[in-house]
Design an enzyme around this catalytic site. Sequence first.
Site, mmCIF file in Angstrom:
data_model
loop_
_atom_site.group_PDB
_atom_site.id
_atom_site.type_symbol
_atom_site.label_atom_id
_atom_site.label_comp_id
_atom_site.label_asym_id
_atom_site.label_seq_id
_atom_site.Cartn_x
_atom_site.Cartn_y
_atom_site.Cartn_z
ATOM 1 N N ASP A 12 41.270 -2.159 93.722
ATOM 2 C CA ASP A 12 41.678 -0.761 93.917
ATOM 3 C C ASP A 12 41.192 -0.343 95.307
ATOM 4 O OD1 ASP A 12 42.521 1.973 93.216
ATOM 5 O OD2 ASP A 12 40.396 2.444 93.083
ATOM 6 N N SER A 13 41.593 0.850 95.722
ATOM 7 C CA SER A 13 41.108 1.363 97.009
ATOM 8 C C SER A 13 39.597 1.626 96.978
ATOM 9 C CB SER A 13 41.836 2.666 97.345
ATOM 10 O OG SER A 13 41.541 3.651 96.368
ATOM 11 N N CYS A 75 45.512 -0.010 90.872
ATOM 12 C CA CYS A 75 45.778 1.105 91.787
ATOM 13 C C CYS A 75 47.267 1.385 91.731
ATOM 14 C CB CYS A 75 45.350 0.695 93.197
ATOM 15 S SG CYS A 75 45.782 1.867 94.481
ATOM 16 N N GLU A 153 36.293 9.885 94.881
ATOM 17 C CA GLU A 153 35.617 8.745 95.518
ATOM 18 C C GLU A 153 34.288 9.193 96.137
ATOM 19 O OE1 GLU A 153 37.152 5.613 95.452
ATOM 20 O OE2 GLU A 153 35.387 4.766 96.408
ATOM 21 N N CYS A 179 46.938 8.045 88.649
ATOM 22 C CA CYS A 179 46.071 7.437 89.661
ATOM 23 C C CYS A 179 44.809 7.032 88.914
ATOM 24 C CB CYS A 179 45.753 8.448 90.765
ATOM 25 S SG CYS A 179 44.367 7.978 91.829
ATOM 26 N N HIS A 181 41.831 6.879 89.684
ATOM 27 C CA HIS A 181 40.632 7.703 89.885
ATOM 28 C C HIS A 181 40.552 8.863 88.883
ATOM 29 C CE1 HIS A 181 40.359 5.666 93.784
ATOM 30 N NE2 HIS A 181 39.176 6.231 93.982
HETATM 31 N N1 DGL Z 1 43.275 4.785 92.566
HETATM 32 C C1 DGL Z 1 44.471 4.624 93.311
HETATM 33 C C2 DGL Z 1 45.718 4.922 92.521
HETATM 34 O O1 DGL Z 1 45.740 4.630 91.343
HETATM 35 C C3 DGL Z 1 44.458 5.055 94.752
HETATM 36 C C4 DGL Z 1 43.921 6.387 95.068
HETATM 37 C C5 DGL Z 1 43.724 6.532 96.566
HETATM 38 O O2 DGL Z 1 43.055 5.670 97.141
HETATM 39 O O3 DGL Z 1 44.282 7.480 97.132
HETATM 40 O O4 DGL Z 1 46.691 5.391 93.022
#
Ligand code: DGL
Length: 255
Positions: A12-13, A75, A153, A179, A181
């Site tokens: 993931d990011s 992600c 984050e 997302c 997150h």
């Molecule tokens: N967690 C990621 C997603 O599911 C990326 C969020 C990000 O880095 O902007 O899209």
Amino acid sequence: MYGKDSPIGVFDSGVGGLSVLARLVLEMPQEDFIYLGDRKNAPYGSKSKEEIVGFSRENARCLSELGVKCLVIACNTATATSAELLRAEYPDLPIVGIEPAVKPAAHSDCRRVAVLATPRTVESSRFAELISVNSGACELIPVPCPRLAGMIERGEDVRDYLSELLSGVGDFDGIVLGCTHYPFVKNEILAAVGREVEIFDGAIGTAAQAKRRLEALGLLSDSGEGKISFVSTDGDDAYIEKFFKEVTKCLFPKT
Ligand code: DGL
């Protein structure tokens, strides 16, 4: 080359994909996992498609060099922009990518569902297809959230921002956490809505899909309890490991 006792690679990011890793561990506790968080480049959600493809390629290269038997793109933004390309570049590696849980939402009793995701996910052709294929009795409202993943984050307070984001959506009875997150602020989302709504999280389906793929390929490990390694591209692997230990508690409070 990998075998059934090789680890599963997850990326993931940043810390978002830990919500998927938690589900993967629940589904497959006997497996080893390597989790890669690209915190050096997080957040991805408002960056250009070309940049996100570059980061995703680098993450896949790193994990494949570590000998993973399967790649889980934890992600939504990276799946939307890069999954097809990675599958073409790694034809021998099973690749499972998370997508917003639009289908289960559309097939639920909900009448109007807010689909929260990053701008790049919302703008992707894959997302447009997902919405159009699943539109019917249930109205699906895309809600791009430019700053939310970055705030999570960094551990910032998201309450005011969530109220601002949701105030323009009108009435709805369901929310897709599009997302990885967002499950970490599920309680804040529910508080911002201020009434009962159903929540849909793609991590559950993604973990089940990864297990099905590995099972079909005869690649499920049968060697006891698995272990997890954490890698962060900013060098602070311990941060991700600590976050995982904390979040598992908050994602599954009863376990
Ligand atoms: N967690 C990621 C997603 O599911 C990326 C969020 C990000 O880095 O902007 O899209």
